[in-house]
Design a protein around this motif. Structure first.
Motif, PDB file in Angstrom:
ATOM      1  N   GLY A 108      10.413   6.790   0.770  1.00 53.42           N
ATOM      2  CA  GLY A 108      10.556   8.031   0.603  1.00 53.42           C
ATOM      3  C   GLY A 108       9.541   8.530  -0.746  1.00 53.42           C
ATOM      4  N   ASP A 109       8.782   6.904  -1.107  1.00 54.15           N
ATOM      5  CA  ASP A 109       7.204   7.210  -1.893  1.00 54.15           C
ATOM      6  C   ASP A 109       6.281   7.045  -1.067  1.00 54.15           C
ATOM      7  OD1 ASP A 109       8.179   8.586  -3.746  1.00 54.15           O
ATOM      8  OD2 ASP A 109       8.674   6.206  -4.481  1.00 54.15           O
ATOM      9  N   GLY A 110       6.557   6.903   0.801  1.00 53.14           N
ATOM     10  CA  GLY A 110       5.521   6.049   1.468  1.00 53.14           C
ATOM     11  C   GLY A 110       4.344   5.107   0.750  1.00 53.14           C
ATOM     12  N   ASN A 111       6.086   4.378   0.161  1.00 47.16           N
ATOM     13  CA  ASN A 111       5.091   3.163  -0.306  1.00 47.16           C
ATOM     14  C   ASN A 111       5.740   1.743   0.234  1.00 47.16           C
ATOM     15  OD1 ASN A 111       5.608   0.937  -2.742  1.00 47.16           O
ATOM     16  ND2 ASN A 111       4.286   1.311  -2.003  1.00 47.16           N
ATOM     17  N   THR A 170      -3.767   4.484  -0.934  1.00 45.37           N
ATOM     18  CA  THR A 170      -4.053   3.894  -1.748  1.00 45.37           C
ATOM     19  C   THR A 170      -3.370   2.568  -1.754  1.00 45.37           C
ATOM     20  OG1 THR A 170      -3.689   3.442  -3.954  1.00 45.37           O
ATOM     21  CG2 THR A 170      -1.951   4.046  -2.807  1.00 45.37           C
ATOM     22  N   VAL A 171      -4.676   1.513  -2.463  1.00 47.87           N
ATOM     23  CA  VAL A 171      -4.651   0.237  -1.710  1.00 47.87           C
ATOM     24  C   VAL A 171      -3.553  -0.826  -2.678  1.00 47.87           C
ATOM     25  CG1 VAL A 171      -6.499  -0.128  -1.355  1.00 47.87           C
ATOM     26  CG2 VAL A 171      -6.179  -0.473  -3.555  1.00 47.87           C
ATOM     27  N   SER A 172      -3.319   0.568  -3.566  1.00 44.98           N
ATOM     28  CA  SER A 172      -1.848  -0.426  -4.554  1.00 44.98           C
ATOM     29  C   SER A 172      -1.146   0.227  -4.945  1.00 44.98           C
ATOM     30  CB  SER A 172      -1.843  -0.983  -5.996  1.00 44.98           C
ATOM     31  OG  SER A 172      -0.755  -1.964  -6.599  1.00 44.98           O
ATOM     32  N   GLY A 173       0.513   0.526  -4.410  1.00 48.86           N
ATOM     33  CA  GLY A 173       1.711   1.194  -4.793  1.00 48.86           C
ATOM     34  C   GLY A 173       1.842   1.025  -6.382  1.00 48.86           C
ATOM     35  N   ARG A 203       2.697   9.883   7.318  1.00 51.00           N
ATOM     36  CA  ARG A 203       1.381   8.572   8.530  1.00 51.00           C
ATOM     37  C   ARG A 203       2.003   7.451   7.895  1.00 51.00           C
ATOM     38  NH1 ARG A 203      -3.941  10.224   8.738  1.00 51.00           N
ATOM     39  NH2 ARG A 203      -4.020   8.701  10.649  1.00 51.00           N
ATOM     40  N   LEU A 204       3.574   7.070   6.967  1.00 52.91           N
ATOM     41  CA  LEU A 204       4.105   5.579   6.543  1.00 52.91           C
ATOM     42  C   LEU A 204       4.708   5.183   8.393  1.00 52.91           C
ATOM     43  CD1 LEU A 204       5.064   4.460   4.478  1.00 52.91           C
ATOM     44  CD2 LEU A 204       7.200   5.381   5.077  1.00 52.91           C
ATOM     45  N   VAL A 251       0.614  -0.959   0.392  1.00 49.55           N
ATOM     46  CA  VAL A 251       0.023   0.136  -0.011  1.00 49.55           C
ATOM     47  C   VAL A 251       0.664   1.196   0.226  1.00 49.55           C
ATOM     48  CG1 VAL A 251      -2.502  -0.926   0.827  1.00 49.55           C
ATOM     49  CG2 VAL A 251       0.367   0.190   2.402  1.00 49.55           C
ATOM     50  N   ALA A 252       0.734   2.189  -0.207  1.00 58.74           N
ATOM     51  CA  ALA A 252       1.318   3.503  -0.227  1.00 58.74           C
ATOM     52  C   ALA A 252       0.175   4.598   0.263  1.00 58.74           C
ATOM     53  CB  ALA A 252       1.244   3.816  -1.195  1.00 58.74           C
TER      54      ALA A 252
END
Lengths: 339, 339
Positions: free
Chosen positions: B238-241, B276-279, B212-213, B206-207
């Motif tokens: 770095g991408d929150g993913n 998102t449910v898919s990074g 919030r990571l 997820v991302a």
């Protein structure tokens, strides 16, 4: 900005509008309101509706909210201007700089005509500098440290040395940076202020693969000169994108027709070079026929299928990007109909 | 890669697949072949079909040709690994680094479980290093000069100092860079090699907004631990993913149900955090219902209108991204139908 996917001198480093939009709120043709995404920086969930609406010129829906990414403002900056003996020298230097991997913040081209104008008609700060009236590259540098920026500048100087640089202008402080860059910023307005009563300026842009830029700028300038009118070029050379401005007496219908033909030749030339008829100002009404030449009837047809699906009554910004079909109902077949 | 808009450790610096595609050749559902654009680096001519097909998982057409932008390979590189007392410390350090504007080439997070695994089961080169078994940031640096890269590294060290760094590992040459980065590269395969016969690995991503990571990684790890199974996290911080991997005995239906519930809670949590449910691995079949939760019925409906327009018989990669409608004909009204 969102609806034309616009951009400017920062696009070389940062990309265009599409690269900064995280999500959009859109009012669709039937009044429904959608949000294209939530707020992750990265996602591969579902179709990229965000990018579909960016640059759609309002023809698919009305953008009412935009969530943007933010960039860190660089701590250190630098500006340099270098003049060259010819457009070809300047373009070749630009190409070498781009391939060097040096992290330039902007790389812009102004032709001899523009340089002459800023010398004579620029603002007070700009006229303090004795500009070389040759095609010039305007370079912006930025980074987190002064050492890094200074290193970039000296590397750039080394690379340019083999391309017949005529004169260098380096900024030594923030004030000098502003004065140097002001010359680029003022280009459009300085030119506009010179326009005689009753004359018009036809300003337009195309973009080509960077390797072809010098060639198309040279030919376009030559054609402008042959018309015997004011013709000047300013280019986002790092993106292969440039603007030509033609100033002429619009009351002369023969001259207007010649200018129109020259512009169309420039569009066709950009397409022959695998470029685009619009680098950053979209299609609107003026470039609709060029878009068909650029993409061909099948790709246009695919775009129209999307348009038709989201706006079956063709009520969103009608007559932009595509002509409104006579029955306002684009049939999916037959192909190769006359667009 | 194009059809899932995929990405990996380089996405922080370079963006995802969508950022590198200049044009696509597509075979459409009716057999027509289109090219989405010519070859300019920048354009705002017509709808961005390129971005519509990138990440569409083949459901709008088959990609047969791709024109990509090229990036300059950086002359100088550097790698550092820093361990932290907690995920929160590591994530907070990452956030500071991102906001500093230092041009990192990659910033990756591996949790304590992953660090333990590479110490014990990594390749020979990786096991030569005595890794600290705490959450660690893997940092990649690159640039045109050694001075610039060294400057970046020392700045990073200054910034990290206030976040309880436990142990630093710096590469002094290319070989050491490879060994350090190999630990990150091997993470997935090392874990896979530990999987007992009959067990399965449920790996998903997820991302979320970067702020919030730390929170979502912490909760997800805690839930994994409570299941009493192997649970580990690797993150493109770095991408929150981030990716969570859960390894368990798939023959135990109660356990499988618990794992499934935990995964769904992670998806819901990402959405509560506006993520998102898919990074980076798209939707496929497994995440179809999550996509509806993420975007809502109206946005999904808009996507389906596009799908319906380009593939009215639903023959392109059917059953991915969306369920195929029973009559294979999505009516544009009424809205709020049960997807």
């Amino acid at each position: 900005m969102v609806s034309t996917n616009c951009s400017g001198t920062n696009a070389f480093r940062y990309g265009t509008m599409k690269d900064w939009v995280i999500n959009l709120t859109i009012v669709l043709a039937d009044g429904q309101i959608i949000k294209t995404r939530r707020r992750p920086r990265k996602t591969s969930a579902g179709y990229n509706l965000t990018s579909l609406f960016v640059g759609a010129e309002g023809t698919l829906g009305i953008v009412t909210e935009v969530t943007l990414k933010l960039a860190v403002i660089p701590k250190e900056t630098g500006v340099a201007v270098v003049s060259f003996a010819s457009i070809a020298d300047a373009a070749s230097a630009a190409s070498k700089l781009i391939r060097s991997g040096i992290s330039l913040a902007a790389i812009e081209l102004m032709d001899d005509v523009q340089m002459r104008i800023i010398n004579r008609h620029g603002s007070e700060a700009v006229r303090k500098i004795q500009w070389d009236e040759n095609p010039s590259l305007f370079l912006k540098f930025s980074g987190p440290t002064k050492e890094g920026v200074d290193g970039d500048i000296s590397q750039v100087r080394n690379i340019i040395e083999s391309n017949n640089p005529q004169k260098y202008f380096f900024a030594n402080n923030k004030d000098e940076e502003s004065s140097l860059w002001a010359a680029r910023k003022e280009a459009l307005w300085t030119m506009t202020s010179l326009k005689p009563e009753g004359h018009t300026i036809w300003s337009t842009d195309v973009a080509v693969p960077i390797s072809r830029l010098a060639e198309i700028v040279d030919i376009s300038k030559k054609e402008g000169k042959e018309l015997g009118i004011f013709a000047s070029v300013v280019g986002h050379v790092g993106d292969g994108n440039f603007h030509e401005a033609l100033m002429y007496d619009a009351k002369d219908p023969a001259l207007h027709a010649s200018v129109e033909k020259a512009i169309h030749r420039m569009m066709d030339r950009a397409l022959e070079m695998e470029g685009t008829v619009s680098g950053e100002h979209a299609i609107g009404m003026g470039k609709m026929h060029c878009l068909v030449n650029e993409l061909g009837p099948d790709t246009i047809h695919t775009m129209k299928l999307v348009k038709q699906a989201l706006d079956p009554k063709w009520i969103m910004n009608p007559g932009k990007v595509f002509t409104v079909p006579e029955d306002s109902n684009v049939s999916p077949a037959p192909r190769h109909m006359g667009f």
